[in-house]
Enzyme design. Structure first.
Site, PDB file in Angstrom:
ATOM      1  N   LYS A  14       0.872  -1.173   0.000  1.00  0.00           N
ATOM      2  CA  LYS A  14       0.000   0.000   0.000  1.00  0.00           C
ATOM      3  C   LYS A  14       0.908   1.221   0.000  1.00  0.00           C
ATOM      4  O   LYS A  14       1.487   1.579   1.035  1.00  0.00           O
ATOM      5  CB  LYS A  14      -0.887  -0.001   1.244  1.00  0.00           C
TER       6      LYS A  14
ATOM      7  N   THR B 176      -4.425   6.947   3.718  1.00  0.00           N
ATOM      8  CA  THR B 176      -4.885   8.245   4.203  1.00  0.00           C
ATOM      9  C   THR B 176      -6.126   8.099   5.079  1.00  0.00           C
ATOM     10  O   THR B 176      -6.903   7.157   4.939  1.00  0.00           O
ATOM     11  CB  THR B 176      -5.226   9.199   3.039  1.00  0.00           C
TER      12      THR B 176
ATOM     13  N   ASP C  82      -5.804  -0.426   5.281  1.00  0.00           N
ATOM     14  CA  ASP C  82      -6.005  -1.340   4.158  1.00  0.00           C
ATOM     15  C   ASP C  82      -5.027  -2.510   4.224  1.00  0.00           C
ATOM     16  O   ASP C  82      -5.397  -3.666   3.994  1.00  0.00           O
ATOM     17  CB  ASP C  82      -5.846  -0.592   2.834  1.00  0.00           C
TER      18      ASP C  82
ATOM     19  N   ALA D  55      -5.025   4.219  -4.472  1.00  0.00           N
ATOM     20  CA  ALA D  55      -5.973   4.988  -3.673  1.00  0.00           C
ATOM     21  C   ALA D  55      -6.943   5.663  -4.625  1.00  0.00           C
ATOM     22  O   ALA D  55      -6.523   6.294  -5.597  1.00  0.00           O
ATOM     23  CB  ALA D  55      -5.241   6.037  -2.831  1.00  0.00           C
ATOM     24  N   GLY D  56      -8.242   5.519  -4.356  1.00  0.00           N
ATOM     25  CA  GLY D  56      -9.216   6.126  -5.260  1.00  0.00           C
ATOM     26  C   GLY D  56      -9.169   5.472  -6.631  1.00  0.00           C
ATOM     27  O   GLY D  56      -9.017   4.259  -6.754  1.00  0.00           O
TER      28      GLY D  56
ATOM     29  N   PRO E  11     -18.402 -11.260  -3.494  1.00  0.00           N
ATOM     30  CA  PRO E  11     -19.729 -11.041  -2.930  1.00  0.00           C
ATOM     31  C   PRO E  11     -19.760  -9.921  -1.899  1.00  0.00           C
ATOM     32  O   PRO E  11     -18.782  -9.671  -1.189  1.00  0.00           O
ATOM     33  CB  PRO E  11     -20.065 -12.387  -2.287  1.00  0.00           C
TER      34      PRO E  11
END
Length: 212
Positions: free
Chosen positions: A37, A41, A50, A108-109, A191
Protein backbone atom coordinates in the site's frame (compact mmCIF):
# COMPACT_ATOMS: atom_id res chain seq x y z
CA UNK A 1 8.19 -12.13 -9.39
CA UNK A 2 4.93 -10.86 -10.90
CA UNK A 3 3.46 -7.49 -10.01
CA UNK A 4 -0.23 -6.58 -10.34
CA UNK A 5 -1.71 -3.19 -9.48
CA UNK A 6 -5.23 -2.88 -8.11
CA UNK A 7 -7.14 0.29 -8.90
CA UNK A 8 -10.80 1.22 -9.07
CA UNK A 9 -13.35 3.17 -11.03
CA UNK A 10 -13.80 5.35 -7.94
CA UNK A 11 -13.22 5.36 -4.20
CA UNK A 12 -15.15 2.92 -2.05
CA UNK A 13 -15.61 0.29 -4.76
CA UNK A 14 -14.00 -2.55 -2.82
CA UNK A 15 -10.33 -2.38 -3.81
CA UNK A 16 -9.02 -3.58 -0.46
CA UNK A 17 -11.30 -6.61 -0.24
CA UNK A 18 -10.54 -7.51 -3.87
CA UNK A 19 -6.83 -7.16 -3.14
CA UNK A 20 -7.23 -9.51 -0.17
CA UNK A 21 -9.20 -11.95 -2.30
CA UNK A 22 -6.58 -11.92 -5.05
CA UNK A 23 -3.91 -12.54 -2.41
CA UNK A 24 -5.85 -15.41 -0.82
CA UNK A 25 -6.50 -17.02 -4.20
CA UNK A 26 -2.81 -16.81 -5.06
CA UNK A 27 -1.80 -18.31 -1.72
CA UNK A 28 -4.22 -21.18 -2.39
CA UNK A 29 -2.28 -21.82 -5.61
CA UNK A 30 0.91 -22.07 -3.58
CA UNK A 31 2.29 -18.61 -4.35
CA UNK A 32 4.17 -16.36 -1.94
CA UNK A 33 2.36 -13.03 -1.90
CA UNK A 34 3.24 -9.55 -0.66
CA UNK A 35 0.77 -6.67 -0.66
CA UNK A 36 2.03 -3.08 -0.93
CA UNK A 37 0.00 0.00 0.00
CA UNK A 38 1.99 3.03 -1.19
CA UNK A 39 -0.09 5.61 0.68
CA UNK A 40 -2.75 5.23 3.34
CA UNK A 41 -4.88 8.25 4.20
CA UNK A 42 -7.54 9.30 6.68
CA UNK A 43 -7.73 6.57 9.29
CA UNK A 44 -9.91 7.18 12.33
CA UNK A 45 -8.45 6.21 15.73
CA UNK A 46 -8.48 2.44 16.03
CA UNK A 47 -9.53 1.94 12.42
CA UNK A 48 -7.89 -0.90 10.52
CA UNK A 49 -5.67 0.17 7.63
CA UNK A 50 -6.01 -1.34 4.16
CA UNK A 51 -2.76 -3.26 4.63
CA UNK A 52 -3.97 -4.59 7.98
CA UNK A 53 -7.24 -5.72 6.41
CA UNK A 54 -5.42 -7.63 3.69
CA UNK A 55 -3.05 -9.20 6.22
CA UNK A 56 -5.95 -10.30 8.42
CA UNK A 57 -8.13 -11.72 5.66
CA UNK A 58 -5.50 -13.25 3.39
CA UNK A 59 -2.69 -13.99 5.85
CA UNK A 60 0.01 -12.45 3.68
CA UNK A 61 2.84 -10.03 4.35
CA UNK A 62 1.91 -6.39 3.78
CA UNK A 63 3.97 -3.23 3.41
CA UNK A 64 2.65 0.32 3.92
CA UNK A 65 5.05 2.97 2.66
CA UNK A 66 3.51 6.18 4.00
CA UNK A 67 0.47 7.42 5.88
CA UNK A 68 -1.32 10.76 5.99
CA UNK A 69 -3.94 11.81 8.56
CA UNK A 70 -6.52 13.53 6.35
CA UNK A 71 -9.10 11.51 4.32
CA UNK A 72 -8.01 12.97 0.99
CA UNK A 73 -6.15 11.91 -2.12
CA UNK A 74 -2.56 11.09 -1.05
CA UNK A 75 -0.83 14.05 -2.70
CA UNK A 76 -3.45 16.43 -1.34
CA UNK A 77 -3.23 14.80 2.08
CA UNK A 78 0.53 15.29 2.10
CA UNK A 79 0.09 18.98 1.34
CA UNK A 80 -2.58 19.58 3.99
CA UNK A 81 -0.57 17.76 6.66
CA UNK A 82 2.78 19.31 5.75
CA UNK A 83 4.32 15.86 5.32
CA UNK A 84 6.61 14.87 2.41
CA UNK A 85 4.99 13.69 -0.81
CA UNK A 86 5.71 10.10 -1.78
CA UNK A 87 8.06 9.69 -4.72
CA UNK A 88 7.24 7.07 -7.33
CA UNK A 89 10.86 5.88 -7.30
CA UNK A 90 10.43 5.03 -3.61
CA UNK A 91 7.63 2.63 -4.54
CA UNK A 92 9.53 1.13 -7.47
CA UNK A 93 12.60 0.56 -5.29
CA UNK A 94 10.50 -0.93 -2.49
CA UNK A 95 8.91 -3.41 -4.89
CA UNK A 96 12.32 -4.37 -6.30
CA UNK A 97 13.50 -5.25 -2.78
CA UNK A 98 10.62 -7.66 -2.11
CA UNK A 99 10.90 -11.42 -2.27
CA UNK A 100 7.93 -13.44 -3.45
CA UNK A 101 6.00 -14.81 -6.41
CA UNK A 102 3.36 -12.08 -6.58
CA UNK A 103 3.31 -8.45 -5.44
CA UNK A 104 -0.11 -6.79 -5.26
CA UNK A 105 -0.06 -2.98 -5.14
CA UNK A 106 -3.27 -1.28 -4.03
CA UNK A 107 -3.74 2.29 -5.14
CA UNK A 108 -5.97 4.99 -3.67
CA UNK A 109 -9.22 6.13 -5.26
CA UNK A 110 -9.30 5.78 -9.03
CA UNK A 111 -6.75 5.36 -11.80
CA UNK A 112 -5.70 9.00 -12.15
CA UNK A 113 -5.70 10.11 -8.52
CA UNK A 114 -2.41 11.85 -7.74
CA UNK A 115 -0.45 9.74 -5.29
CA UNK A 116 2.67 11.81 -4.77
CA UNK A 117 5.57 13.86 -6.08
CA UNK A 118 4.99 15.47 -9.49
CA UNK A 119 1.44 14.12 -9.54
CA UNK A 120 2.22 10.50 -10.38
CA UNK A 121 -0.71 8.08 -10.52
CA UNK A 122 -1.26 4.34 -10.30
CA UNK A 123 -1.31 4.35 -14.11
CA UNK A 124 2.18 5.88 -14.13
CA UNK A 125 3.35 3.26 -11.65
CA UNK A 126 1.94 0.46 -13.80
CA UNK A 127 3.86 1.83 -16.78
CA UNK A 128 7.07 2.14 -14.75
CA UNK A 129 6.76 -1.45 -13.53
CA UNK A 130 5.43 -2.79 -16.86
CA UNK A 131 2.67 -4.44 -14.87
CA UNK A 132 -1.02 -5.17 -15.54
CA UNK A 133 -3.89 -3.70 -13.58
CA UNK A 134 -7.04 -5.04 -11.99
CA UNK A 135 -9.88 -2.52 -12.19
CA UNK A 136 -12.41 -2.89 -9.39
CA UNK A 137 -15.86 -1.77 -10.53
CA UNK A 138 -19.22 -1.22 -8.87
CA UNK A 139 -22.17 -3.44 -9.67
CA UNK A 140 -24.83 -0.72 -9.73
CA UNK A 141 -25.90 2.22 -11.86
CA UNK A 142 -23.10 4.39 -13.25
CA UNK A 143 -20.59 1.58 -13.45
CA UNK A 144 -20.71 1.19 -17.24
CA UNK A 145 -19.50 4.74 -17.90
CA UNK A 146 -16.98 4.78 -15.04
CA UNK A 147 -15.51 1.45 -16.12
CA UNK A 148 -15.38 2.40 -19.81
CA UNK A 149 -13.56 5.66 -19.02
CA UNK A 150 -11.05 3.88 -16.79
CA UNK A 151 -10.34 1.16 -19.36
CA UNK A 152 -10.00 3.72 -22.14
CA UNK A 153 -7.40 5.64 -20.13
CA UNK A 154 -5.52 2.39 -19.47
CA UNK A 155 -5.62 1.37 -23.12
CA UNK A 156 -4.41 4.80 -24.29
CA UNK A 157 -1.31 4.30 -22.14
CA UNK A 158 -0.57 0.91 -23.70
CA UNK A 159 -1.39 -0.91 -20.46
CA UNK A 160 -3.56 -3.97 -19.86
CA UNK A 161 -6.30 -4.58 -17.32
CA UNK A 162 -8.93 -7.00 -16.11
CA UNK A 163 -12.21 -6.07 -14.44
CA UNK A 164 -13.47 -7.39 -11.10
CA UNK A 165 -16.80 -6.47 -9.52
CA UNK A 166 -15.94 -5.42 -6.00
CA UNK A 167 -19.23 -6.05 -4.18
CA UNK A 168 -21.93 -8.20 -5.76
CA UNK A 169 -25.24 -7.90 -3.86
CA UNK A 170 -26.87 -10.94 -2.30
CA UNK A 171 -30.12 -9.95 -4.01
CA UNK A 172 -29.15 -8.35 -7.34
CA UNK A 173 -31.63 -6.04 -9.01
CA UNK A 174 -32.22 -5.58 -12.73
CA UNK A 175 -29.48 -2.93 -13.03
CA UNK A 176 -26.93 -5.24 -11.39
CA UNK A 177 -27.79 -8.16 -13.67
CA UNK A 178 -27.72 -6.13 -16.88
CA UNK A 179 -24.52 -4.34 -15.87
CA UNK A 180 -22.84 -7.69 -15.39
CA UNK A 181 -23.81 -8.57 -18.96
CA UNK A 182 -22.82 -5.19 -20.42
CA UNK A 183 -19.48 -4.68 -18.66
CA UNK A 184 -16.34 -5.83 -20.46
CA UNK A 185 -15.49 -9.47 -19.65
CA UNK A 186 -15.37 -9.74 -15.87
CA UNK A 187 -12.71 -12.04 -14.40
CA UNK A 188 -13.89 -11.88 -10.80
CA UNK A 189 -16.97 -11.17 -8.70
CA UNK A 190 -16.52 -10.67 -4.96
CA UNK A 191 -19.73 -11.04 -2.93
CA UNK A 192 -21.12 -8.22 -0.83
CA UNK A 193 -20.00 -8.50 2.78
CA UNK A 194 -16.93 -10.61 2.01
CA UNK A 195 -14.83 -8.41 4.27
CA UNK A 196 -16.94 -9.46 7.25
CA UNK A 197 -16.17 -13.15 6.78
CA UNK A 198 -13.81 -14.94 9.13
CA UNK A 199 -10.29 -15.21 7.71
CA UNK A 200 -10.68 -18.99 7.43
CA UNK A 201 -13.93 -18.72 5.47
CA UNK A 202 -12.57 -15.86 3.34
CA UNK A 203 -9.46 -17.80 2.34
CA UNK A 204 -11.46 -20.91 1.53
CA UNK A 205 -13.96 -19.04 -0.65
CA UNK A 206 -11.72 -16.51 -2.43
CA UNK A 207 -10.45 -18.81 -5.23
CA UNK A 208 -14.05 -19.43 -6.36
CA UNK A 209 -14.62 -15.72 -6.94
CA UNK A 210 -12.24 -15.55 -9.91
CA UNK A 211 -12.25 -17.09 -13.35
CA UNK A 212 -9.59 -19.84 -13.54
Amino acid sequence: MRTVLVTGTDTGVGKTIVTAALAAAAVARGERVVMVKPAQTGLAPGEESDAETVARLAGVRTVELTRYPDPLAPRTAARTSGLPELGMKTVVDAVADLDGDLVLIEGAGGLLVQLGEDGWTIADLAAALDAPLVVVARAGLGTLNHTALTLEAIDRRGLTAEVVIGSWPAEPELAHRTNREDLPPVTGIVPEGAGSMTPTAFRAAAPSWFTP
